[in-house]
Design a protein around this motif. Structure first.
Motif, PDB file in Angstrom:
ATOM      1  N   ALA A 333     -60.063 -10.495 -49.815  1.00 40.39           N
ATOM      2  CA  ALA A 333     -58.828 -10.140 -49.108  1.00 40.39           C
ATOM      3  C   ALA A 333     -58.154 -11.354 -48.480  1.00 40.39           C
ATOM      4  O   ALA A 333     -56.959 -11.309 -48.175  1.00 40.39           O
ATOM      5  CB  ALA A 333     -59.119  -9.094 -48.030  1.00 40.39           C
ATOM      6  N   GLU A 337     -52.711 -16.657 -52.511  1.00 46.28           N
ATOM      7  CA  GLU A 337     -52.002 -15.944 -53.579  1.00 46.28           C
ATOM      8  C   GLU A 337     -52.249 -16.592 -54.933  1.00 46.28           C
ATOM      9  O   GLU A 337     -52.346 -15.908 -55.952  1.00 46.28           O
ATOM     10  CB  GLU A 337     -50.507 -15.909 -53.272  1.00 46.28           C
ATOM     11  CG  GLU A 337     -50.137 -15.020 -52.096  1.00 46.28           C
ATOM     12  CD  GLU A 337     -48.635 -14.938 -51.894  1.00 46.28           C
ATOM     13  OE1 GLU A 337     -47.895 -15.443 -52.760  1.00 46.28           O
ATOM     14  OE2 GLU A 337     -48.213 -14.368 -50.883  1.00 46.28           O
ATOM     15  N   LEU A 435     -53.873  -6.385 -46.949  1.00 51.69           N
ATOM     16  CA  LEU A 435     -53.546  -6.852 -48.298  1.00 51.69           C
ATOM     17  C   LEU A 435     -52.915  -5.756 -49.150  1.00 51.69           C
ATOM     18  O   LEU A 435     -51.896  -5.980 -49.812  1.00 51.69           O
ATOM     19  CB  LEU A 435     -54.823  -7.374 -48.969  1.00 51.69           C
ATOM     20  CG  LEU A 435     -54.688  -7.861 -50.416  1.00 51.69           C
ATOM     21  CD1 LEU A 435     -53.772  -9.078 -50.481  1.00 51.69           C
ATOM     22  CD2 LEU A 435     -56.066  -8.195 -50.992  1.00 51.69           C
TER      23      LEU A 435
END
Length: 987
Positions: A333, A337, A435
């Motif tokens: 989590a 990115e 998330l």
């Protein structure tokens, strides 16, 4: 690898270790300590001889009968005469030799890692032949029959081989170049003891200093370690797993591991079903480590990995395995990115319906924990058995513009500082909710919450409330629709009377969760949906301060602070009631409960504002705080309880302003007395201060004085003059603090200097030159917070010298050189990133210095123009930004040719100036990938005159540098910036 038994030890070392092993005979023990220290420090030869003899004893202790046969009769007679009791004990109990040898090994380790310091202040170290003998004996001991001896030997080898300071150069892996080859050779033998000892050594080397190994050494070890993953021996499998994961955790990916990566994953897959709990736990840790550093290696296997981790997370009968597996979800989590591909994101999302129940199950206290907590609850009702965590001063740096979240948002602290399955499960749910959001989390969680919150088992209720609080950030908006029913439920738990059927843990977690949803409660108040909610919450929280349970006191008081922080000045109508309740708690609470009350008082001051000092409010709580300060300081001025007490006093004094007048003189003199008393205490205890934290009471007392300076402003000199005891010595005290050896003390002292320059500059006049010299000496980014405050204070002093440059003239040359260093690279942290706040503060100081006299900086402007522009572009405070740019404009006009020599190409210098100016048009929080996509804002109307000055500056630059340079600049900048320059600045 040594195979022949080393020589036997002499009688002196036998007697020495025997005496050191027996602290009961105090006189003999002390004599042995002195003899050891004398032998180690008298000469390099004596040092080496004792280390060698200790190694011989350690090796010989593995086989006592053989050792006794080989020890020379004269040496044994010496041992018997010096310590007959020890000889008799060893004769009666042969197993005692193992502990005897282990003690010798530990003494050897200490002697090698912390050797004596010679007269020329250099540590002793082993030289040949002693170093060669010690190495051979330690290698021999890796094959000892007794694991205790193997363990000590492996520790000695590993710690000296990869010690960062190479305290034993000859034992360093850089000098002992064949060590890894020798270990690899041992790992390929059939001697199980030697294999275990060698593997343990490799593991410790990987844990302590894998970066000390060459790539070739790592590549040689990896294939051998991989082979041991299929070993039948549990300990060897575990050591191999630990060695590889330690290497990966250090950010190393040996090429041999890359080449055999499929073999590594296959071995982990096979070990996933290993009967050993320790092995399965290490498999989980290995996978989590890979996930955190190289997700690309897991892509094609992620489905199987997720299923394994889900099963392991669900296996709460083995909480150690479950905890390691649970770390996988928390790590996932928190991935960047770039590291988390859409396929990975979707793969984990698909198993959330199974994962969320497993995480909720992991939040329930285990049966043995429940039993322990019930016992602690009973004890808590009558005895203050809370163990205070160490209390350290919270560093407050002036104008540090970084956004650092230092809030301790623990899910609970029944488990202390331990990282447990319960905490990891809650943190994982929290992070996954943030998330994935409510659409992926709530469908599987809400039915479980509904069932758990109404469960008859209070421990399941407690875990369900914890889960409700954990999702507040990620699912808070959607959960708002349910809070109309859930908030009263939580409040009912909070309001429940203490009794044998009421768990303080349920009340505590309800309080924490109410704090997590404080923004929802404030919104209800503001939109009129529930106008009395804040009053009801205040009443209930204050009632909990009367609980006998220390756990309840701490949790409820802490959560109340969170609510106050969210509510801000909405708490004003309830302040009298709050202060009466907290004042009562001050007089009743002890231990950690008392520390939390201090924190809450500080939060009220910072978040509610000056209203806390109006009318009779300050008279409710300040006399009690001052009395407690007086009592604690008289008993022990270094009492750590004074730290949070003085922190809240500093906040209160600053916020109350002149309303603090009735208590100002007493507070000022107590703070000065505290600085005196603690300074005397530390001076009396030695030449140097061992721990910076020992000076925290001085730091806090200085912060209280700074709070008075900020609160009283221009009235502070009158307060200073009213102190017969300290008014005349304040200057000397301040200079003493600026010269203090502890950085934290200097940091707080520079805060006082800066705030005096800002609010009461007359106080500084008499000692201004000395203060400036000390400030310049502290423009050293090694101590970032000190440097930040020092340069900020200099900027404030410069601002007061506008129109009167004389005070700065004696030090201006040294000052400019120091500012140049900070702006052009010295203001970088070890990692190469800017120290938060330092470029801004330095750019402001340079601008204000230029406002005093632009010629102070004009001559050297080419040397730091680029850094000055970078710093100016970061400034957030409007007045500081204005001063920096105004000074920059004057300096540039004083030396217009600086643009030509500030960079290798004039266009680069012009670009730096342009982007600094463009910073005036940036939105507060640009949510874009780069400047090319920014929607610029107009120049602030309040600074219109500065805007015109910048327009003229750019037009003059364009003319003076020529069309060719200007076209080069335009080709380097984005289209939107060119448009801004044409439309606003007409260039």
């Amino acid at each position: 690898m040594a195979s022949t038994a080393p020589p036997p030890p002499n009688g002196q070392v036998l007697s020495l270790v025997a005496a050191l092993s027996n602290a009961q005979n105090h006189e003999l023990h002390v004599q042995a300590i002195n003899a050891r220290d004398q032998a180690l420090s008298s000469s390099p030869e004596s040092y080496g001889d004792l280390c060698t003899q200790l190694a011989y004893l350690m090796a010989g202790s593995d086989d006592p009968p053989a050792l006794l046969q080989r020890v020379e009769p004269a040496q044994m007679q010496h041992f018997q005469q010096s310590n007959p009791a020890a000889v008799h004990q060893l004769q009666q109990n042969e197993a005692g030799w193992t502990q005897f040898g282990q003690m010798a090994g530990l003494i050897l380790k200490e002697a090698l890692l912390h050797p004596p310091i010679t007269k020329d202040m250099r540590p002793l170290y082993l030289i040949s032949p002693a170093s060669d003998q010690v190495k051979q004996v330690m290698l021999y001991c890796l094959g000892c029959l007794h694991p205790e001896l193997r363990n000590v030997a492996s520790t000695v080898i590993a710690t000296t081989a990869v010690s960062t300071d190479s305290v034993q150069p000859s034992l360093s892996i850089h000098a002992w170049q064949d060590l890894v080859d020798l270990l690899i050779n041992s790992l390929q033998q059939k001697d199980s003891n030697r294999i275990e000892g060698s593997l343990s050594t490799v593991k410790k080397i990987m844990e302590d200093g894998p970066h000390e190994l060459t790539p070739e050494q790592l590549d040689g070890l990896v294939p051998v370690l991989l082979q041991f993953l299929s070993s039948a021996d549990e300990k060897n499998k575990a050591s191999a797993l630990q060695a590889i994961v330690a290497c990966l955790s250090a950010g190393l990916m040996p090429s041999a591991l890359v080449a055999h990566f499929n073999d590594y994953l296959a071995a982990l897959s096979a070990l996933a079903q290993d009967p050993s709990i320790k092995v399965r736990r290490l498999v989980c840790r290995s996978i989590v480590t890979l996930l955190s550093i190289r997700t690309d290696y897991l892509h094609e296997h992620l489905e199987a990995i997720c299923q394994f981790m889900l099963n392991s997370t669900s296996d709460i009968t083995h909480p150690d395995v479950s905890l390691e597996a649970c770390e996988f979800w928390l790590t996932f989590a928190c991935l960047d990115e770039d590291a988390c591909t859409p396929d990975m994101f979707e793969q984990v999302r698909k198993i959330l319906p199974q994962l969320v129940p497993a995480l909720l199950k992991g939040m329930v206290f285990l049966p043995e924990q429940q039993e322990e907590l019930r016992f602690r609850n009973e004890m808590d009702q009558t005895v203050d058995n809370s163990v205070n965590k160490p209390v350290f001063h919270k560093i407050k740096s002036k104008h540090n513009t970084s956004e650092e979240d230092d809030e301790e948002d623990d899910f609970d602290d029944d488990e202390g500082n331990s990282w447990t399955l319960r905490k990891c499960s809650a943190a994982s749910l929290d992070s996954l909710a943030t998330l994935y959001g409510p659409d992926s989390i709530l469908p599987s969680l809400l039915p479980l919450l509904q069932e758990g919150l109404s469960n008859a088992d209070p421990w399941i209720q407690e875990a369900s409330i914890l889960a409700l609080g954990a999702i507040s950030e990620g699912c808070g908006e959607i959960m708002g629709a349910h809070m109309a029913q859930l908030h009263p439920y939580l409040m009912n738990h909070l309001a429940a009377a203490e009794g044998p059927n009421t768990l303080p843990q349920v009340k505590s977690i309800a309080a924490w969760t109410i704090g997590r949803y404080a923004p929802w409660a404030i919104e209800q108040l503001q939109n009129g949906s529930h106008g009395h909610l804040l009053a009801e919450m205040t009443e209930t929280f204050l009632a909990r301060l009367g609980d006998q349970s220390k756990r309840s006191q701490v949790s409820c008081c802490s959560a109340f602070g969170v609510v106050i922080e969210a509510a801000g000045d909405l708490m004003v109508p309830y302040l009298e009631h709050i202060f009466l309740g907290l004042n009562n708690a001050l007089q009743k609470f002890q231990g950690r409960s008392l520390l939390i009350v201090f924190d809450v008082l500080g939060i009220i001051a910072e978040c509610v504002g000056p209203a806390i000092g109006e009318g009779k409010l300050s008279g409710i709580y300040l006399p009690t705080l001052l009395y407690m300060w007086d009592v604690l300081a008289q008993q022990d001025p270094t009492d750590r309880t004074l730290v949070p007490l003085l922190e809240c006093m500093a906040s209160i004094a600053m916020v109350c302003g002149t309303n603090y007048q009735p208590y100002a003189l007493e507070t000022f003199e107590k703070a000065m007395a505290m600085i005196e008393a603690v300074t005397l205490h530390l001076t009396a205890s030695g030449d140097t201060i061992d721990n910076d934290e020992d000076a925290d009471p001085i730091v806090c007392a200085a912060d209280v004085i700074d709070g008075l300076v900020e609160g009283f402003g221009g009235n502070f000199p009158a307060l200073l003059n009213s102190s017969e005891r300290y008014g005349q010595v304040f200057d000397n005290m301040l200079l003493g603090l600026l010269r203090h050896e502890i950085p934290g003390v200097r940091m707080s002292a520079f805060a006082i200097v800066g705030d005096l320059a800002k609010n009461a500059p007359s106080v500084l006049e008499q000692s201004l030159l000395e203060l400036l010299k000390e400030s310049i000496l502290n423009l050293d980014p090694t101590h970032a917070s000190v440097c930040n405050n020092a340069v900020w204070a200099i900027g404030e002093i410069c601002l007061r010298c506008v129109g009167n440059p004389a005070p700065l003239e004696p030090i201006v040359q040294d000052l400019v050189q120091s500012l140049i260093g900070l702006l052009m690279g010295n203001g970088l942290s070890m990692g190469g990133s800017g120290i938060p706040g330092l470029p801004e503060n330095t750019a402001t100081a340079a601008g204000r210095l230029a406002l005093v006299n632009p010629n102070f900086v004009a001559t050297d402007l080419p040397r730091f123009l680029l850094g000055w522009c970078d710093g100016m572009a970061r400034i957030i405070d409007p007045s500081e930004r204005r001063d920096a740019f105004q000074g920059f404009i004057q300096a540039l006009y004083a030396n217009p040719n600086s643009i030509q020599s500030a960079a290798s190409k004039p266009a680069d210098a012009i670009s730096s100036i342009l982007f600094a100016i463009v910073s005036w048009h940036m939105p507060e929080s640009p949510d874009v990938a780069g400047i090319a996509s920014v929607q610029f804002q107009p120049f602030p109307p309040a600074e219109a005159s500065l805007g015109e000055a910048l327009k003229k500056l750019l037009q003059d630059i364009k003319v003076s540098t020529g069309e060719e340079n200007w076209r080069t600049v335009e080709n380097q900048i984005p289209v939107n910036v060119r448009k801004l320059l044409r439309e606003v600045y007409l260039v």
